[in-house]
Design a protein around this motif. Sequence first.
Motif: not given
Length: 141
Positions: A113-114, A116, A121-122, A124-128, A130, A133
Amino acid sequence: MRLMIVLLLGACALAGLQTWRIGGLHDEADRAQRIIGTLSAGIESRDNAIHRLNDDALSRERQEQTLRAQLSQAGQRARVREYTIQRLLNENQEMRDWYSARLPDGIGRMHARPAFASAADYLRWLSGGDELSDTGKLTRH
């Protein structure tokens, strides 16, 4: 007789002046009543707000106590789980080897995971949405 007329006119003038002054005082009293009504409504509104804020503070305090208890229980469960893992690792060489083995590359990339800076931020990434990989292409033969 003239004196009587002058006195009577003076009394009438004085009475008229007093009537005008009383009317002005009534107007001032009405304005003061309106101001008192407005201030009373403001005070009542403030008291209601204070009551709501006190209720909210009490509710938050109870929620905080509940969260602290849950955090304590979670910490205790984590300690028990860590203790169990350590006990199993200490008892079994095969378990130690498995535990220390490196994950396959594809699985390792899935867990990556990137970094945070904050919980926001986490989230936002989680609900984005994405995508995971790339774990490598699977080919069918």
